[in-house]
Design a protein around this motif. Sequence first.
Motif, PDB file in Angstrom:
ATOM      1  N   ASP A  83       0.897  -1.306   0.011  1.00 53.79           N
ATOM      2  CA  ASP A  83       0.028   0.059  -0.014  1.00 53.79           C
ATOM      3  C   ASP A  83       0.869   1.327  -0.207  1.00 53.79           C
ATOM      4  N   ASP A  84       2.058   1.155  -0.066  1.00 58.20           N
ATOM      5  CA  ASP A  84       2.651   2.374  -0.428  1.00 58.20           C
ATOM      6  C   ASP A  84       2.890   3.027  -1.705  1.00 58.20           C
ATOM      7  N   VAL A  85       2.476   2.235  -2.728  1.00 58.90           N
ATOM      8  CA  VAL A  85       2.301   2.742  -4.011  1.00 58.90           C
ATOM      9  C   VAL A  85       0.667   2.493  -4.250  1.00 58.90           C
ATOM     10  N   ALA A  86       0.291   3.861  -5.042  1.00 61.80           N
ATOM     11  CA  ALA A  86      -1.167   3.920  -5.316  1.00 61.80           C
ATOM     12  C   ALA A  86      -1.333   4.327  -6.804  1.00 61.80           C
ATOM     13  N   LEU A  87      -2.027   3.636  -7.408  1.00 58.48           N
ATOM     14  CA  LEU A  87      -2.344   4.114  -8.885  1.00 58.48           C
ATOM     15  C   LEU A  87      -3.571   5.169  -8.932  1.00 58.48           C
ATOM     16  N   ILE A  88      -3.252   6.092  -8.879  1.00 57.53           N
ATOM     17  CA  ILE A  88      -4.283   7.228  -8.700  1.00 57.53           C
ATOM     18  C   ILE A  88      -5.104   7.639  -9.895  1.00 57.53           C
ATOM     19  N   LYS A  89      -4.491   7.356 -11.054  1.00 52.04           N
ATOM     20  CA  LYS A  89      -5.161   7.655 -12.303  1.00 52.04           C
ATOM     21  C   LYS A  89      -4.497   7.055 -13.263  1.00 52.04           C
ATOM     22  N   GLN A  90      -5.336   6.595 -14.387  1.00 55.23           N
ATOM     23  CA  GLN A  90      -4.954   5.910 -15.716  1.00 55.23           C
ATOM     24  C   GLN A  90      -5.789   6.258 -16.861  1.00 55.23           C
ATOM     25  N   ALA A  91      -5.226   6.578 -17.884  1.00 56.47           N
ATOM     26  CA  ALA A  91      -5.945   7.012 -19.324  1.00 56.47           C
ATOM     27  C   ALA A  91      -5.304   6.302 -20.424  1.00 56.47           C
ATOM     28  N   THR A  92      -5.869   5.911 -21.350  1.00 59.91           N
ATOM     29  CA  THR A  92      -5.419   5.393 -22.646  1.00 59.91           C
ATOM     30  C   THR A  92      -5.956   6.038 -23.775  1.00 59.91           C
ATOM     31  N   ARG A  93      -5.478   6.587 -24.789  1.00 61.51           N
ATOM     32  CA  ARG A  93      -6.063   7.129 -25.774  1.00 61.51           C
ATOM     33  C   ARG A  93      -5.508   6.595 -27.135  1.00 61.51           C
ATOM     34  N   ALA A  94      -6.105   6.499 -28.091  1.00 67.82           N
ATOM     35  CA  ALA A  94      -5.827   5.941 -29.441  1.00 67.82           C
ATOM     36  C   ALA A  94      -6.090   6.926 -30.624  1.00 67.82           C
ATOM     37  N   GLU A  95      -5.135   7.067 -31.180  1.00 67.21           N
ATOM     38  CA  GLU A  95      -5.292   7.814 -32.447  1.00 67.21           C
ATOM     39  C   GLU A  95      -5.243   7.069 -33.909  1.00 67.21           C
ATOM     40  N   ASP A  96      -6.370   7.265 -34.607  1.00 64.29           N
ATOM     41  CA  ASP A  96      -6.501   6.381 -35.858  1.00 64.29           C
ATOM     42  C   ASP A  96      -5.768   7.086 -37.115  1.00 64.29           C
ATOM     43  N   LEU A  97      -4.866   6.289 -37.246  1.00 62.99           N
ATOM     44  CA  LEU A  97      -3.882   6.599 -38.486  1.00 62.99           C
ATOM     45  C   LEU A  97      -4.085   5.884 -39.622  1.00 62.99           C
ATOM     46  N   THR A  98      -5.268   5.411 -39.794  1.00 67.48           N
ATOM     47  CA  THR A  98      -5.422   4.361 -40.999  1.00 67.48           C
ATOM     48  C   THR A  98      -5.450   5.421 -42.290  1.00 67.48           C
ATOM     49  N   ALA A  99      -6.166   6.454 -42.109  1.00 64.21           N
ATOM     50  CA  ALA A  99      -6.472   7.494 -43.366  1.00 64.21           C
ATOM     51  C   ALA A  99      -4.972   7.968 -43.800  1.00 64.21           C
ATOM     52  N   ALA A 100      -4.085   8.312 -42.660  1.00 63.30           N
ATOM     53  CA  ALA A 100      -2.935   8.962 -42.813  1.00 63.30           C
ATOM     54  C   ALA A 100      -1.831   8.144 -43.657  1.00 63.30           C
ATOM     55  N   LEU A 101      -1.984   6.928 -43.054  1.00 65.00           N
ATOM     56  CA  LEU A 101      -1.004   5.851 -43.723  1.00 65.00           C
ATOM     57  C   LEU A 101      -1.426   5.589 -45.376  1.00 65.00           C
ATOM     58  N   ALA A 102      -2.759   5.424 -45.431  1.00 61.12           N
ATOM     59  CA  ALA A 102      -3.245   5.272 -46.779  1.00 61.12           C
ATOM     60  C   ALA A 102      -2.691   6.386 -47.887  1.00 61.12           C
ATOM     61  N   ASP A 103      -3.139   7.782 -47.323  1.00 59.70           N
ATOM     62  CA  ASP A 103      -2.726   8.764 -47.848  1.00 59.70           C
ATOM     63  C   ASP A 103      -1.146   8.865 -48.313  1.00 59.70           C
ATOM     64  N   THR A 104      -0.399   8.622 -47.352  1.00 58.26           N
ATOM     65  CA  THR A 104       1.033   8.500 -47.506  1.00 58.26           C
ATOM     66  C   THR A 104       1.271   7.562 -48.587  1.00 58.26           C
ATOM     67  N   GLY A 105       0.648   6.502 -48.238  1.00 59.97           N
ATOM     68  CA  GLY A 105       1.108   5.322 -49.354  1.00 59.97           C
ATOM     69  C   GLY A 105       0.758   5.796 -50.869  1.00 59.97           C
ATOM     70  N   ARG A 106      -0.424   6.263 -51.208  1.00 55.00           N
ATOM     71  CA  ARG A 106      -0.536   6.841 -52.393  1.00 55.00           C
ATOM     72  C   ARG A 106       0.261   7.898 -52.770  1.00 55.00           C
ATOM     73  N   ARG A 107       0.492   8.831 -52.043  1.00 58.51           N
ATOM     74  CA  ARG A 107       1.394   9.868 -52.341  1.00 58.51           C
ATOM     75  C   ARG A 107       2.752   9.430 -53.028  1.00 58.51           C
ATOM     76  N   LEU A 108       3.246   8.493 -52.183  1.00 58.17           N
ATOM     77  CA  LEU A 108       4.590   7.608 -52.294  1.00 58.17           C
ATOM     78  C   LEU A 108       4.508   7.112 -53.597  1.00 58.17           C
ATOM     79  N   ALA A 109       3.583   6.205 -54.004  1.00 56.58           N
ATOM     80  CA  ALA A 109       3.392   5.525 -55.179  1.00 56.58           C
ATOM     81  C   ALA A 109       3.407   6.437 -56.564  1.00 56.58           C
ATOM     82  N   GLN A 110       2.706   7.343 -56.440  1.00 52.60           N
ATOM     83  CA  GLN A 110       2.552   8.488 -57.399  1.00 52.60           C
ATOM     84  C   GLN A 110       4.093   9.141 -57.494  1.00 52.60           C
TER      85      GLN A 110
END
Length: 311
Positions: free
Chosen positions: A153-180
């Motif tokens: 009990d000397d260590v207490a997890l007071i707060k935790q949060a998880t965030r996710a950013e969707d990079l699917t569109a950014a990766l697809a756009d980058t791939g198309r631009r690189l192919a061109q």
Amino acid sequence: MNRGEAGRRGRCGSRTGSARRRLLGLLLGLLPALALLAGCSDNRRELRQGGERADAAAPAPFVSAAREANGAKLAYRHDLTVGLAPDRVAPHFAAARDRCLNETEGCTLLNASIRDGGGTRQPQAQVQVRLPHAAVAPYVAFVTAPLPGEAADDVALIKQATRAEDLTAALADTGRRLAQLNDYRTRLTALAEKPDNRAEDLIKIAGELAQVQSRIEETEATRRGLDERVDTEIVTVAFRAGRARAGAFAPVQEVWSRSGPILGESAASALRLTLASLPWLPIVLFAALLLRLVWRIRRRRAQPARVRLEP
């Protein structure tokens, strides 16, 4: 001393006693208001401490999130706040930093900072790392666990949060631009290899090829950065001095440990109130003198009339 003078003195004494009784009644009337204010302050303090205890008990054990959802490319970030005793912040900070540098394969230390406590400030530290997916849960378990020699009990997890950013569109756009860009570079290369090109045409083609190559390298760097964000996760751990222990006497221990800063804050509040009241003192004194002068004038005007009425 005649009866008139005795009567006047009796009436003056009666008025003085009446004024004193009114002043005493006013002070007694203010006491409940002061008690109410003090009760409100205590209630706010108890609510705040209760909220901290609720926050300390709220987070569930860390669970690693799914890496992909329905084919989406997600970049995860985890934020954790760990409550420790003030003298345990530095050891946990060093352990979390060294764990990334020396013991966790593929771990990249992005940020490590610590601030010593002083005065009313509490010590705090932060460690931010980039980890492969498989190393996230073990690292989080390590930084939220007690060190050797500490109780659970000397260590207490007071707060935790998880965030996710969707990079699917950014990766697809980058791939198309690189192919061109690659296709454009291939056509420029084929055009430069023609035998009937003039010197000025070759110079223009070479300049265009250089620009295209630069854009290809920038796009590839962007794609590598996006791929790294999808293939790894960022974990930020904030170590904060707070009450990790529980029990009936935990609030007493917390207040006693911060008795010096609390006394300093109270003295500063009293000094602030005193300094804020100084500009009003001349006005209050002037008003008191004016009221006293008016009361004396009214008393002098009323005194001859009472003397004439006496036999």
